[in-house]
Design a protein around this motif. Structure first.
Motif, PDB file in Angstrom:
ATOM      1  N   MET A 225       0.842  -1.202   0.000  1.00  0.00           N
ATOM      2  CA  MET A 225       0.000   0.000   0.000  1.00  0.00           C
ATOM      3  C   MET A 225       0.879   1.254   0.000  1.00  0.00           C
ATOM      4  N   THR A 226       1.590   1.508  -1.110  1.00  0.00           N
ATOM      5  CA  THR A 226       2.480   2.654  -1.186  1.00  0.00           C
ATOM      6  C   THR A 226       1.885   3.756  -2.053  1.00  0.00           C
TER       7      THR A 226
ATOM      8  N   GLU B 220       4.614   4.046   2.544  1.00  0.00           N
ATOM      9  CA  GLU B 220       3.471   3.248   2.993  1.00  0.00           C
ATOM     10  C   GLU B 220       2.415   4.189   3.588  1.00  0.00           C
TER      11      GLU B 220
ATOM     12  N   TYR C  34      -1.701   7.742  -6.224  1.00  0.00           N
ATOM     13  CA  TYR C  34      -1.756   6.286  -6.088  1.00  0.00           C
ATOM     14  C   TYR C  34      -2.854   5.733  -6.977  1.00  0.00           C
TER      15      TYR C  34
ATOM     16  N   SER D  93      -7.274   2.289  -4.957  1.00  0.00           N
ATOM     17  CA  SER D  93      -6.984   1.322  -3.896  1.00  0.00           C
ATOM     18  C   SER D  93      -7.953   1.514  -2.739  1.00  0.00           C
TER      19      SER D  93
ATOM     20  N   ALA E 298      -7.746   0.008   0.054  1.00  0.00           N
ATOM     21  CA  ALA E 298      -6.969   0.005   1.294  1.00  0.00           C
ATOM     22  C   ALA E 298      -6.415   1.402   1.592  1.00  0.00           C
ATOM     23  N   ILE E 299      -5.854   2.053   0.582  1.00  0.00           N
ATOM     24  CA  ILE E 299      -5.258   3.372   0.809  1.00  0.00           C
ATOM     25  C   ILE E 299      -6.336   4.421   1.065  1.00  0.00           C
TER      26      ILE E 299
END
Length: 413
Positions: free
Chosen positions: A1-2, A14, A163, A166, A168-169
């Motif tokens: 997750m970058t 991250e 990014y 995502s 998650a992000i």
């Protein structure tokens, strides 16, 4: 997750580390409302945007630079003065999700939040280019020119990242935020709202909006030739800078007055607008020219228009069959619905909550105030002269943004 760090430039990070860094107290102490370190950085950044080469290439960045001049910043901050028992503080961590179709809107949102003393993370679209890339370059250049204490404070508290999509992000940044700012339309708002916020946090949303213009027949007739040409150039700036995709760009023009006068005024206005397009050497890409014709003929098939006029590839006018049935969707850059009404009051039943900006020419302040009073808040957040539709203000979509980006604490003894 970058995430890729675009400002300040840095290695991929991250999301958990990013949140931890933004939650930490910076060297020199936490930011406060109107923090001098933020003011110093923003004024340095503004000078980069106002450089002649940059302003010529991207005129919209000159407007942004003007907005961030030291005097303009001081004027905006003066509206936050409190009295009595109230003290004003930042909200905390603000997560901004700007649109991809208007390259500079994220800077206004971020800058006002930073002026309110917040720590900010801005998701910059990977599809952004041109003006957005120039903005990021100017931000990083300005950071290298401020003093060490200011640079350290900005680096610790302000991040712009890119990014890929995502859950998650976006979810991690949402749950960490004290305020989430969502631009870009109804779909963007709905998509981001699926990520929960902390119980104390809230959203500041900017959903789909549409805008239109009104011109007074009497005002046009009384205007000088220079004023008429100025109106055409201002309308060009309102409409063509972002291919008419900005929420505040007009998609329809209503002439207010008698029928014969409206017809003559409209014809002259469109002639002057076509001359502006030629002077600016405006280029309409082939795909856009096709889009305009598809949209125009589609509106005719649907019975929305009873006349279509193309002036080259740059300007298309659709005569509405019924002014009350107004197409609000984007029909292609340089495509404008056109209609006549007797008075501004005739537009009141037509206005919807999603109508944001009314560009105007030729009306008095009293006439416009009466129109807005009749609307009684049902729609329209701002009425501005031709040429000012894209001029950002600290009050936007009915929100006083500096107030929204800060919070009040009352103290009584």
């Amino acid at each position: 997750m970058t995430l890729d760090q675009r400002f300040p430039l840095g290695d991929a990070i991250e999301v958990s580390s990013l949140v931890e860094e933004l939650r930490a107290e910076p060297v020199g102490g936490r930011l406060r409302v109107g923090d001098p370190r933020v003011v110093e950085f923003l004024t340095k950044f503004a000078r980069k945007l106002l450089a002649p080469a940059t302003a010529r290439r991207f005129p919209e960045l000159a407007s942004l630079g003007f907005f961030l001049r030291k005097g303009e910043i001081a004027k905006a901050l003066s509206t936050l003065e409190t009295s009595g028992d109230a003290l004003r503080f930042p909200r905390g961590l603000v997560f901004h999700v700007p649109p991809a179709n208007v390259d500079t809107i994220f800077v206004y949102s971020w800058a006002l939040s930073a002026l309110a003393g917040n720590h900010n993370v801005v998701r910059v679209s990977s599809r952004s280019a041109g003006a957005a890339e120039t903005v990021l370059e100017a931000l990083n250049a300005a950071l290298s020119e401020v003093d060490a204490d200011t640079a350290a404070a900005i680096t610790a508290t302000q991040r712009m990242v890119t990014y890929d999509r995502s859950d998650a992000i976006s979810g991690a940044l949402s749950v960490a935020a004290d305020l989430r700012v969502i631009w870009g339309g109804d779909a963007s708002v709905a998509a981001l709202r699926k990520y929960p916020l902390a119980p104390h946090a809230r959203d500041l949303t900017f959903p789909d909006r549409s805008s239109f213009a009104v011109a007074s027949v009497r005002g046009w007739q009384n205007a000088s030739e220079a004023e008429r040409r100025g109106a055409a150039e201002g309308f060009y700036n309102d409409s063509y800078w972002f291919d008419q995709a900005a929420c505040s760009s007009p998609r329809a023009v209503f002439w207010v007055g008698d029928e014969d006068g409206a017809r003559e005024a409209g014809q002259e206005f469109r002639k002057l607008l076509a001359e502006v397009l030629a002077t600016k050497q405006h280029v309409t890409e082939p795909a856009m020219a096709v889009q305009k014709r598809v949209s125009a003929y589609g509106a005719a098939v649907d019975g929305l228009v009873d006349g279509i006029e193309f002036q080259g590839n740059g300007l298309a006018t659709l005569e509405l069959a019924d002014p009350a049935i107004l197409p609000r969707e984007w029909l292609g850059a340089g495509t404008f619905a056109n209609a006549r009404v007797d008075t501004l009051s005739d537009l009141v039943p037509i206005v919807l909550r999603k109508d944001q900006t009314v560009g105007q020419f030729g009306f008095s302040k009293e006439e416009l105030t009466q129109f807005v009073t009749e609307l009684a808040g049902r729609g329209v957040d701002r009425v501005v002269p031709f040429g000012s539709a894209l001029t950002f203000s600290a009050i936007w979509d009915g929100y006083d943004l500096l107030t929204e980006f800060s919070r009040l604490v009352t103290v009584q003894a």
